[in-house]
Design an enzyme around this catalytic site. Structure first.
Site, short mmCIF file in Angstrom:
data_model
loop_
_atom_site.label_atom_id
_atom_site.label_comp_id
_atom_site.label_asym_id
_atom_site.label_seq_id
_atom_site.Cartn_x
_atom_site.Cartn_y
_atom_site.Cartn_z
N CYS A 116 0.82 -1.23 0.00
CA CYS A 116 0.00 0.00 0.00
C CYS A 116 0.84 1.27 0.00
O CYS A 116 0.32 2.36 -0.23
CB CYS A 116 -0.93 -0.01 1.20
SG CYS A 116 -1.85 -1.53 1.33
N HIS A 256 -3.64 6.74 3.79
CA HIS A 256 -4.01 5.44 3.22
C HIS A 256 -5.34 5.03 3.83
O HIS A 256 -5.54 5.10 5.04
CB HIS A 256 -2.91 4.43 3.55
CG HIS A 256 -3.24 3.03 3.16
ND1 HIS A 256 -3.90 2.72 1.99
CD2 HIS A 256 -3.01 1.85 3.79
CE1 HIS A 256 -4.04 1.41 1.92
NE2 HIS A 256 -3.52 0.86 3.00
N ASN A 286 -10.07 -0.66 1.18
CA ASN A 286 -8.62 -0.50 1.07
C ASN A 286 -8.19 -0.93 -0.34
O ASN A 286 -8.17 -2.12 -0.65
CB ASN A 286 -7.95 -1.38 2.15
CG ASN A 286 -6.44 -1.33 2.09
OD1 ASN A 286 -5.86 -0.78 1.15
ND2 ASN A 286 -5.80 -1.92 3.08
N1 ACO Z 1 -17.76 -9.81 10.47
C1 ACO Z 1 -18.16 -10.17 11.71
N2 ACO Z 1 -17.32 -10.55 12.66
C2 ACO Z 1 -16.02 -10.58 12.35
C3 ACO Z 1 -15.53 -10.22 11.07
C4 ACO Z 1 -16.47 -9.82 10.11
N3 ACO Z 1 -16.13 -9.46 8.86
N4 ACO Z 1 -14.19 -10.33 11.06
C5 ACO Z 1 -13.83 -10.74 12.30
N5 ACO Z 1 -14.93 -10.89 13.07
C6 ACO Z 1 -15.02 -11.31 14.47
C7 ACO Z 1 -13.81 -12.09 14.92
O1 ACO Z 1 -13.98 -13.45 14.60
C8 ACO Z 1 -13.83 -11.84 16.40
O2 ACO Z 1 -14.78 -12.68 16.98
P1 ACO Z 1 -14.52 -13.36 18.44
O3 ACO Z 1 -14.36 -12.22 19.38
O4 ACO Z 1 -15.74 -14.19 18.66
O5 ACO Z 1 -13.25 -14.15 18.27
C9 ACO Z 1 -14.37 -10.42 16.53
O6 ACO Z 1 -15.01 -10.13 15.27
C10 ACO Z 1 -13.29 -9.39 16.79
O7 ACO Z 1 -12.26 -9.61 15.85
P2 ACO Z 1 -10.94 -8.77 15.94
O8 ACO Z 1 -9.94 -9.34 14.98
O9 ACO Z 1 -10.55 -8.62 17.37
O10 ACO Z 1 -11.43 -7.35 15.40
P3 ACO Z 1 -10.66 -5.99 15.43
O11 ACO Z 1 -11.41 -5.03 16.26
O12 ACO Z 1 -9.20 -6.16 15.70
O13 ACO Z 1 -10.82 -5.51 13.93
C11 ACO Z 1 -9.64 -5.38 11.83
C12 ACO Z 1 -10.28 -6.31 12.88
C13 ACO Z 1 -10.72 -4.50 11.25
C14 ACO Z 1 -9.03 -6.26 10.75
C15 ACO Z 1 -8.55 -4.50 12.51
O14 ACO Z 1 -7.70 -5.29 13.29
C16 ACO Z 1 -7.75 -3.74 11.50
O15 ACO Z 1 -8.23 -2.91 10.77
N6 ACO Z 1 -6.41 -3.96 11.45
C17 ACO Z 1 -5.56 -3.27 10.50
C18 ACO Z 1 -5.65 -3.94 9.18
C19 ACO Z 1 -5.04 -3.09 8.10
O16 ACO Z 1 -5.04 -1.89 8.17
N7 ACO Z 1 -4.50 -3.75 7.12
C20 ACO Z 1 -3.87 -3.02 6.07
C21 ACO Z 1 -3.33 -3.98 5.17
S1 ACO Z 1 -2.51 -3.10 3.97
C22 ACO Z 1 -1.70 -4.16 2.92
O17 ACO Z 1 -0.59 -3.94 2.69
C23 ACO Z 1 -2.34 -5.36 2.37
#
Ligand code: ACO
Length: 334
Positions: A116, A256, A286
């Site tokens: 990214c 980003h 994203n």
């Molecule tokens: N829908 C419903 N529930 C979900 C989903 C979904 N799509 N995805 C995960 N959950 C559930 C999980 O299973 C978990 O359930 P549990 O508590 O029963 O185990 C619960 O939701 C909480 O999951 P977390 O992973 O703790 O959620 P979090 O608040 O950390 O959010 C997220 C997840 C949105 C991915 C966050 O961590 C994030 O944005 N991280 C940064 C990611 C990012 O910016 N990536 C960039 C990549 S750039 C590149 O180079 C490719």
């Protein structure tokens, strides 16, 4: 290193035509609009279909920047494509773009992978190459179709991404004004395990039987989140301080578009008002390397960014890579 003053000539962008909403995703995943919206800010994303791929949308974005700059393919002597999802490994995306825009024989063209952060890396490379004196005008194209490589059964990852392309033309500044005030790019390979997409290939059948491939994006969202909420603000602050500016000297922050909560944290640390912070994650998700360029180009088109002005773009991605660039937007640029 002394750098040559650079003019940002024009911008472009393109996204696939099909839109998938959060509600659409509930048909294939155990998820909800409420979960995706509150955790990320995303409402919908554009997804490649049919013949669309990172090359086709990259070419569209390239042509838009050329048209806006009143330029043709023959006016470009350097093409850099930033992509983590090339349609082909070879010919490179940049070489195929050179073909599509009828670039002149000998135009240098190559791809880079910085996930990214690709557009910001490409800007640093292009500025250095123009400063070498060998190149006059560079076409940068950031294009990714992550939708083709996510695991559509992994709800914690696939809901985050959309497909898109953005472009930018840079040239040796004809009037000496430098539109690139500062660039800060970084990488930490030790953190690379948090976002991966293997391209294993398979060994020769004479040495072992063929195996299935696992060419899918894997991400530890929590670890990425933790890493980014400290490195991104530090990069932005370093970039601003190292060129003797203060946060209040910057008119717009174009981050980003990975997660609205990360953007909010950055906004709070800089103490910026909502008007100064450009977001469009709700519409596109994203879009990886294309993200900052799409946000910048769209905000200018929609009048959210007024010109002339100063903006800071910042991004992070797999690698881990991250970086920021402070740019001047000339009156009338679009
Ligand atoms: N829908 C419903 N529930 C979900 C989903 C979904 N799509 N995805 C995960 N959950 C559930 C999980 O299973 C978990 O359930 P549990 O508590 O029963 O185990 C619960 O939701 C909480 O999951 P977390 O992973 O703790 O959620 P979090 O608040 O950390 O959010 C997220 C997840 C949105 C991915 C966050 O961590 C994030 O944005 N991280 C940064 C990611 C990012 O910016 N990536 C960039 C990549 S750039 C590149 O180079 C490719």
């Amino acid at each position: 290193m002394n750098t040559t003053p650079i003019r940002i000539v024009s911008l472009g962008k393109a996204v696939p035509k099909t839109v998938i909403t959060n509600d659409d995703l509930t048909k294939i995943l155990d998820t909800s609009d409420e979960w995706i919206t509150t955790r990320t800010g995303i409402k919908q994303r554009h997804i490649a279909s049919g013949d669309e791929n990172s090359l086709t949308i990259g070419v569209q974005a390239a042509k838009e920047a050329l048209a806006k700059g009143n330029l043709e393919g023959k006016d470009i002597d350097l093409i850099i494509a930033a992509t983590s999802n090339p349609y082909n490994i070879y010919p490179s995306t940049a070489c195929s773009i050179a073909d599509a825009i009828d670039a002149k024989l000998g135009t240098v063209a190559f791809d880079i992978t910085a996930a990214c952060t690709g557009m910001i890396y490409a800007m640093e490379i292009a500025r250095s190459m123009i400063s070498s004196g060998k190149y006059q005008r560079a076409l940068l194209v950031a294009t990714d179709t992550v939708s083709k490589f996510v695991n559509w059964e992994d709800r914690s990852t696939c809901v985050l991404f959309g497909d898109g392309a953005s472009s930018m033309i840079l040239e040796k500044s004809p009037d000496g004004q430098d539109d690139i005030i500062a660039i800060d790019i970084n990488a930490d390979g030790k953190q690379g395990r948090h976002i991966t997409m293997h391209l294993n290939g398979t060994n020769c059948p004479l040495v072992e039987p063929a195996q299935g491939s696992n060419e899918r994006v894997m991400m530890n969202g929590k670890e990425v989140y933790k890493f980014v909420v400290t490195t991104m603000p530090d990069s932005v602050n370093n970039c601003i301080e190292n060129c003797g500016l203060k946060p209040e000297d910057i008119d717009y922050l174009v981050p980003h578009q990975a997660n609205l909560r990360i953007i909010d944290a950055l906004q709070q640390r800089l103490n910026y008002t909502d008007e100064k912070v450009i977001t469009n994650i709700d519409k596109y998700g994203n879009t990886s390397a294309a993200s900052v360029g799409i946000a910048l180009s769209e905000a200018i088109e929609e009048g959210k960014i007024k010109t002339p002005s100063t903006a800071i773009l910042c991004a992070f991605g797999a690698g881990m890579t991250w970086g920021s660039v402070i740019i001047k937007l000339r009156e009338g640029i679009y």
